[in-house]
Design a protein around this motif. Structure first.
Motif, PDB file in Angstrom:
ATOM      1  N   VAL B 101      44.897  31.841  47.381  1.00 44.35           N
ATOM      2  CA  VAL B 101      46.241  32.107  46.724  1.00 44.35           C
ATOM      3  C   VAL B 101      46.025  33.202  45.500  1.00 44.35           C
ATOM      4  CG1 VAL B 101      48.141  31.138  45.372  1.00 44.35           C
ATOM      5  CG2 VAL B 101      47.230  30.026  47.373  1.00 44.35           C
ATOM      6  N   LEU B 102      45.172  32.831  44.805  1.00 43.92           N
ATOM      7  CA  LEU B 102      44.936  33.758  43.578  1.00 43.92           C
ATOM      8  C   LEU B 102      44.567  35.152  44.060  1.00 43.92           C
ATOM      9  CD1 LEU B 102      43.208  31.832  40.875  1.00 43.92           C
ATOM     10  CD2 LEU B 102      45.399  32.376  40.763  1.00 43.92           C
ATOM     11  N   LEU B 103      43.749  35.377  45.168  1.00 43.47           N
ATOM     12  CA  LEU B 103      43.261  36.679  45.425  1.00 43.47           C
ATOM     13  C   LEU B 103      44.409  37.425  46.201  1.00 43.47           C
ATOM     14  CD1 LEU B 103      40.831  38.522  45.833  1.00 43.47           C
ATOM     15  CD2 LEU B 103      40.441  37.706  47.987  1.00 43.47           C
ATOM     16  N   TYR B 104      45.370  36.539  46.926  1.00 52.92           N
ATOM     17  CA  TYR B 104      46.481  37.492  47.501  1.00 52.92           C
ATOM     18  C   TYR B 104      47.294  37.978  46.420  1.00 52.92           C
ATOM     19  CZ  TYR B 104      51.063  37.729  49.829  1.00 52.92           C
ATOM     20  OH  TYR B 104      52.215  38.110  50.291  1.00 52.92           O
ATOM     21  N   TYR B 105      47.669  36.995  45.389  1.00 55.19           N
ATOM     22  CA  TYR B 105      48.647  37.742  44.422  1.00 55.19           C
ATOM     23  C   TYR B 105      47.970  38.713  43.752  1.00 55.19           C
ATOM     24  CZ  TYR B 105      52.281  34.407  45.303  1.00 55.19           C
ATOM     25  OH  TYR B 105      53.040  33.779  46.251  1.00 55.19           O
ATOM     26  N   PHE B 106      46.475  38.802  43.295  1.00 54.98           N
ATOM     27  CA  PHE B 106      45.692  39.855  42.590  1.00 54.98           C
ATOM     28  C   PHE B 106      45.855  40.973  43.261  1.00 54.98           C
ATOM     29  CE2 PHE B 106      42.030  42.165  41.496  1.00 54.98           C
ATOM     30  CZ  PHE B 106      42.227  42.006  39.955  1.00 54.98           C
ATOM     31  N   VAL B 107      45.828  41.044  44.605  1.00 50.30           N
ATOM     32  CA  VAL B 107      45.836  42.122  45.151  1.00 50.30           C
ATOM     33  C   VAL B 107      47.132  42.958  45.274  1.00 50.30           C
ATOM     34  CG1 VAL B 107      45.828  43.388  47.761  1.00 50.30           C
ATOM     35  CG2 VAL B 107      44.016  41.927  47.064  1.00 50.30           C
ATOM     36  N   HIS B 108      48.429  41.929  44.968  1.00 52.48           N
ATOM     37  CA  HIS B 108      49.610  42.660  44.880  1.00 52.48           C
ATOM     38  C   HIS B 108      49.901  43.074  43.415  1.00 52.48           C
ATOM     39  CE1 HIS B 108      51.516  42.075  48.962  1.00 52.48           C
ATOM     40  NE2 HIS B 108      50.938  41.178  48.977  1.00 52.48           N
ATOM     41  N   ALA B 109      49.176  42.383  42.509  1.00 53.73           N
ATOM     42  CA  ALA B 109      49.449  42.698  41.121  1.00 53.73           C
ATOM     43  C   ALA B 109      48.896  44.031  40.602  1.00 53.73           C
ATOM     44  CB  ALA B 109      49.162  41.529  40.403  1.00 53.73           C
ATOM     45  N   ILE B 110      47.590  44.286  41.197  1.00 54.62           N
ATOM     46  CA  ILE B 110      47.074  45.400  40.728  1.00 54.62           C
ATOM     47  C   ILE B 110      47.258  46.765  41.240  1.00 54.62           C
ATOM     48  CG2 ILE B 110      44.432  44.428  40.327  1.00 54.62           C
ATOM     49  CD1 ILE B 110      43.830  45.607  42.785  1.00 54.62           C
ATOM     50  N   ALA B 111      48.531  46.532  41.945  1.00 52.47           N
ATOM     51  CA  ALA B 111      49.389  47.922  42.433  1.00 52.47           C
ATOM     52  C   ALA B 111      49.791  48.668  41.265  1.00 52.47           C
ATOM     53  CB  ALA B 111      50.319  47.475  43.505  1.00 52.47           C
ATOM     54  N   VAL B 112      50.051  47.772  40.317  1.00 55.62           N
ATOM     55  CA  VAL B 112      51.032  48.440  38.991  1.00 55.62           C
ATOM     56  C   VAL B 112      49.703  49.246  38.110  1.00 55.62           C
ATOM     57  CG1 VAL B 112      52.831  46.855  39.021  1.00 55.62           C
ATOM     58  CG2 VAL B 112      51.191  46.499  37.734  1.00 55.62           C
ATOM     59  N   LEU B 113      48.566  48.725  38.251  1.00 56.64           N
ATOM     60  CA  LEU B 113      47.625  49.289  37.380  1.00 56.64           C
ATOM     61  C   LEU B 113      47.350  50.847  37.608  1.00 56.64           C
ATOM     62  CD1 LEU B 113      44.936  46.823  36.988  1.00 56.64           C
ATOM     63  CD2 LEU B 113      46.481  47.391  35.177  1.00 56.64           C
ATOM     64  N   ASN B 114      46.869  51.631  36.961  1.00 60.10           N
ATOM     65  CA  ASN B 114      46.359  52.794  37.225  1.00 60.10           C
ATOM     66  C   ASN B 114      44.925  52.729  37.930  1.00 60.10           C
ATOM     67  OD1 ASN B 114      48.055  54.023  35.677  1.00 60.10           O
ATOM     68  ND2 ASN B 114      46.856  54.519  33.781  1.00 60.10           N
ATOM     69  N   PRO B 115      44.881  53.627  38.948  1.00 57.98           N
ATOM     70  CA  PRO B 115      43.731  53.545  39.762  1.00 57.98           C
ATOM     71  C   PRO B 115      42.392  53.782  38.798  1.00 57.98           C
ATOM     72  CG  PRO B 115      45.130  55.008  40.846  1.00 57.98           C
ATOM     73  CD  PRO B 115      45.678  54.566  39.469  1.00 57.98           C
ATOM     74  N   PHE B 116      41.341  53.260  39.258  1.00 60.28           N
ATOM     75  CA  PHE B 116      39.992  53.485  38.413  1.00 60.28           C
ATOM     76  C   PHE B 116      39.773  54.735  37.974  1.00 60.28           C
ATOM     77  CE2 PHE B 116      35.514  53.990  38.367  1.00 60.28           C
ATOM     78  CZ  PHE B 116      35.196  53.059  37.242  1.00 60.28           C
TER      79      PHE B 116
END
Lengths: 114, 181
Positions: B101-116
């Motif tokens: 569950v945490l991995l699923y939500y993390f993958v969606h949440a990092i979409a708002v971060l700037n790329p590396f």
């Protein structure tokens, strides 16, 4: 993106260790893994590709150059020291528990408590 | 190879070492694997242009390993093994479900971060471009730590002091005698 996900997998491995292990020392090690992943995540976010390290000798070096964000580095520097302090505190309590009950296993300890 | 490839290699090594640390039968090998994770983090910090952090982390990791080996020296190296009971099955399934569950939500949440590597300096711009005039510090991390945010550093010192007192209080073998006896 790959790096962020790998970093989060490291966090999940630590969380898995915290949930499944019965040994206090292994729980401390899992907690350390979680801490390491969080430090790495913060520094990864603050990285600027092609940037120089935030150490210069005079201000002319800064012209037309990118610098890695120093703010997350400062926060992580504080967090590393505090993590060291909390870890030594937990290990102190663990050694006292071992001296009292003769085991590191949390199920055994809760049985012995009666 | 660029920085990202090196970082991916080191991170995969750290994940393997983390799994080894959790599943090792000997607690001493767990501690060694944890040391490998810590020194892998040092390499990551060096690649990510954070030399101060690398120095602090190498010292902190060494001290942690020394304390852990001292604790194991005073107790037992071997973990007692038991057959899997029902509580273990609940723990394993809870861990895997939570991780998924945490991995699923993390993958969606990092979409708002700037790329590396495409981070934009916001508040830190003031720290970087005013550090030399305002504080005279040529190391910006130390400039932020000791001048712009010195109050945080004082809090950190307070935490360290409190922990030292706590460790002393727990480790003391004999209690203090009462004065009226």
């Amino acid at each position: 993106m790959t790096l962020y996900i790998l970093c989060f997998i490291l966090f999940l491995v630590g969380l898995y260790g915290l949930l499944i292990s019965r040994n206090i020392i292994k729980m401390v090690i899992s907690l350390t893994i979680v801490e390491v992943s969080i430090f790495l995540m913060l520094i990864l976010i603050g990285y600027v590709s092609g940037g120089i390290a935030p150490v210069v000798f005079d201000s002319q070096v800064l012209e037309n150059k990118l610098v890695v964000d120093p703010l997350p580095q400062t926060m992580v520097l504080t967090a590393i020291v505090i993590a060291l302090a909390t870890n030594s505190m937990i290990l102190t309590m663990a050694i006292r528990i071992y001296k009292k009950y003769g085991t590191f296993d949390i199920h055994e300890i809760s049985k012995l408590k009666g | 190879m660029d920085t990202e490839t090196y970082l991916i290699i080191i991170l995969v090594f750290m994940i393997v070492m983390a799994i080894a640390a959790i599943h090792a039968r000997d607690l001493l090998s767990s501690v060694i694997a944890q040391g490998a994770i810590g020194y892998g983090l040092v390499l990551c910090f060096l690649l990510l242009k954070a030399p101060d952090l690398a120095i602090v982390q190498i010292v902190a990791e060494t001290i942690t390993i020394i304390i852990m080996v001292a604790v194991l020296h005073d107790s037992t190296r071997f973990e007692t093994r038991f057959p899997i009971c029902r509580r273990d099955i609940v723990n394993y399934s809870a861990a895997f479900v939570l991780a998924g569950v945490l991995l699923y939500y993390f993958v969606h949440a990092i979409a708002v971060l700037n790329p590396f590597g495409e981070h934009t300096l916001r508040m830190s711009e003031a720290y970087v471009y005013q550090a030399i005039e305002a504080t005279g510090a040529t190391n910006f991390v130390k400039g932020v730590l000791w001048d712009f945010r010195a109050l945080d550093t004082m809090g950190e010192a307070a935490v360290l002091f409190t922990t030292a007192i706590g460790v002393l209080a727990i480790l003391r073998l004999k209690g203090k005698k009462q004065s009226n006896q």
